[in-house]
Scaffold this active site. Structure first.
Site, PDB file in Angstrom:
ATOM      1  N   ASP A 280       0.819  -1.195   0.000  1.00  0.00           N
ATOM      2  CA  ASP A 280       0.000   0.000   0.000  1.00  0.00           C
ATOM      3  C   ASP A 280       0.865   1.262   0.000  1.00  0.00           C
ATOM      4  O   ASP A 280       1.898   1.321   0.676  1.00  0.00           O
ATOM      5  CB  ASP A 280      -0.904  -0.019   1.244  1.00  0.00           C
ATOM      6  CG  ASP A 280      -1.930   1.083   1.234  1.00  0.00           C
ATOM      7  OD1 ASP A 280      -2.686   1.176   0.257  1.00  0.00           O
ATOM      8  OD2 ASP A 280      -1.972   1.860   2.200  1.00  0.00           O
ATOM      9  N   GLU A 327       1.060  -0.417  -5.086  1.00  0.00           N
ATOM     10  CA  GLU A 327      -0.100   0.474  -5.170  1.00  0.00           C
ATOM     11  C   GLU A 327       0.417   1.863  -5.512  1.00  0.00           C
ATOM     12  O   GLU A 327       0.914   2.586  -4.642  1.00  0.00           O
ATOM     13  CB  GLU A 327      -0.864   0.465  -3.846  1.00  0.00           C
ATOM     14  CG  GLU A 327      -2.178   1.234  -3.880  1.00  0.00           C
ATOM     15  CD  GLU A 327      -2.002   2.688  -3.500  1.00  0.00           C
ATOM     16  OE1 GLU A 327      -2.153   3.551  -4.401  1.00  0.00           O
ATOM     17  OE2 GLU A 327      -1.714   2.973  -2.335  1.00  0.00           O
ATOM     18  N   ASP A 379     -11.340   1.732  -1.610  1.00  0.00           N
ATOM     19  CA  ASP A 379     -11.451   3.176  -1.365  1.00  0.00           C
ATOM     20  C   ASP A 379     -12.359   3.882  -2.365  1.00  0.00           C
ATOM     21  O   ASP A 379     -12.651   5.064  -2.204  1.00  0.00           O
ATOM     22  CB  ASP A 379     -10.063   3.831  -1.423  1.00  0.00           C
ATOM     23  CG  ASP A 379      -9.265   3.632  -0.152  1.00  0.00           C
ATOM     24  OD1 ASP A 379      -9.874   3.454   0.920  1.00  0.00           O
ATOM     25  OD2 ASP A 379      -8.022   3.660  -0.220  1.00  0.00           O
TER      26      ASP A 379
END
Length: 488
Positions: A280, A327, A379
């Protein structure tokens, strides 16, 4: 590391059906693995599995190594059915499940299997168990508000606390042993059906965590443990004031001087659980957004250089080739992409973002094979919610902008928009990208009320659940036909 052509599903285990008010690693999880195989899917992506704290977010955990006890299947545990069948009522579920889990663990003897587990996890488990026991003894407040001996990790004080808290520490040892036993049984079921498990390693850890309490020198903290600076991101398409995460920032110089031992241990733990790892906020390793510790928003921050390739060289030297997906969403610079390409990690593309007319690399005809494509992520709004949005009340996209995006999407995808979730699913599966991941909400064609997370929202996130009745034979067959048609 190159990935084989495959499609998978994004679903956190808390979203699984079941009688306990929250998904867990029990029979419904094993049934879900079989459904993945029946649908022709080969990857199951989950969010971080750590013990959640503030806001029930899997990105704010009490430990980067421990497992979330709410995911443990407690035989016979149930809560009254109702609204909780489609969403997790954390306020009701947490105390009920904690009580049931504690009672069940009391019936499990502290045997050789658990002693061996504790020994194998010496790097993190004793600190974590003491941290959680101390937190409970201090009424749940952050470690920075504990009594001085516990807060400052005075050896004599901690010895006294270990004796005083021996019973809850032993219970936490058993809890974590059971968590990992159930998880590995589920992973074995995945392997038997040719399904890879994909985990999520957040770049940062929570301030109120065993990781920070046990290793304060590795983070940028004041002497009293409070934040000198904190993590976040500047304003972007998710938020006009940026995102203020509240996580402590690493002291990268100190970490480098120690040979990145903490990060090596963290990645080793992740690779022991998962076949693939989504890293992430990859851009933070090249440069990160540093915000003053007392700032009310993320607007007034600055970019600071991160460890770059040196960290990943240390990880590779210690662990071998890393099955990492970077990411790389948000404000991505050429330096970030250069680092990603140098390391050979595939990046991500979000199809919902492809139609803004900004020469987007998210549009399918620009895809490369070494790419992981999503219709949307945890998200994002669901695809149906995104498509149905008019832009009214959206401070980042005007109604005119939304109308232009929709017109372009109809033209590009050759659709009237009547089944936009299936249109986007087909477009991703048909693309040259080796890896495609679809949120369960998009497979089910659910609207904005099924959204998993709205960044910046303080409550109401992470609660989505589905029911088995929604996974009809026709839907399963439709998905299987698409995955086989496009050789995934």
């Amino acid at each position: 590391m190159s990935f084989a052509r495959a499609a998978g599903l994004l679903l956190h285990p808390t979203s699984l059906p079941g009688a306990g008010g929250i998904g867990d690693f029990g029979p419904d999880a094993h049934r879900f693995v079989q459904w993945l195989a029946d649908a022709g899917l080969k990857i199951w992506q989950v969010l971080p599995l750590g013990p959640t704290g503030y806001g029930d977010s899997p990105y704010q955990c009490f430990s980067a190594f421990a497992g979330n006890p709410l995911l443990i299947h407690v035989p016979g545990f149930s809560i009254p059915s109702g609204a909780s069948d489609r969403t997790v009522d954390f306020g009701a579920v947490i105390p009920a499940k904690q009580a049931a889990l504690a009672a069940w663990l009391d019936t499990i003897p502290f045997d050789e299997r658990i002693r061996q587990f504790v020994q194998e996890q010496q790097q993190w488990l004793p600190d974590y168990a003491l941290f959680m026991a101390l937190k409970e003894a201090h009424g749940g407040v952050s470690w920075t508000a504990w009594e001085a001996g516990a807060r400052q990790r005075d050896p004599q004080a901690l010895d006294g606390w270990r004796r005083q808290l021996a019973a809850p520490i032993e219970r936490i040892y058993k809890e974590q042993c059971v968590f990992y036993a159930q998880f590995h049984a589920l992973r074995h079921a995945c392997r038997e059906r040719g399904i890879q498990l994909m985990g999520d390693v957040p770049i940062y850890v929570a301030h109120d965590s065993a990781d920070v309490w046990a290793n304060p020198s590795l983070f940028q903290l004041h002497d009293d443990g409070t934040l000198k600076v904190q993590a976040g991101v500047p304003p972007d398409y998710f938020s006009e004031t940026g995102q203020l995460w509240g996580n402590p920032l690493y002291d990268w110089e100190r970490m480098a001087a120690e040979g990145y031992r903490w990060w090596i241990a963290r990645m080793r733990a992740g690779l022991a659980l998962f076949d693939l790892v989504r890293l992430d906020h990859f851009r933070g390793f090249e440069a990160y957004w540093e915000v003053p510790g007392d700032a009310p928003t993320a607007v007034n921050g600055r970019w600071v250089k991160g460890p770059g390739a040196t960290l990943f060289q240390a990880l590779t030297n210690a662990l071998g080739a890393l099955p990492i997906i970077a990411e790389n969403l948000g404000l991505i610079t050429p330096e970030v992409e250069t680092l990603r390409a140098q390391l050979g990690y595939p990046g991500m593309a979000i199809l919902q973002f492809a139609f803004d007319g900004q020469d987007s690399n998210f549009i399918p005809h620009r895809y490369v094979r070494d790419l992981v494509v999503y219709t949307g992520t945890h998200d994002n709004d669901t695809t149906l919610g995104w498509w149905q949005s008019s832009g009214a009340g959206d401070s980042t996209r005007s109604a005119d902008t939304v109308a232009r995006e929709k017109a372009f999407a109809r033209r590009y995808l050759d659709t009237d928009g009547s089944e936009m979730h299936w249109t986007l699913i087909r477009a991703t599966l048909a693309s040259v990208a080796n890896t495609v991941l679809i949120p369960m909400q998009d497979v089910l064609g659910l609207g904005s009320d099924a959204r998993m997370n709205l960044p910046g929202r303080q409550a109401g996130n992470w609660g989505f659940r589905f029911s088995w009745a929604q996974l009809t034979p026709d839907l399963t067959e439709r998905l299987h036909t698409l995955t086989t048609t496009y050789e995934r």
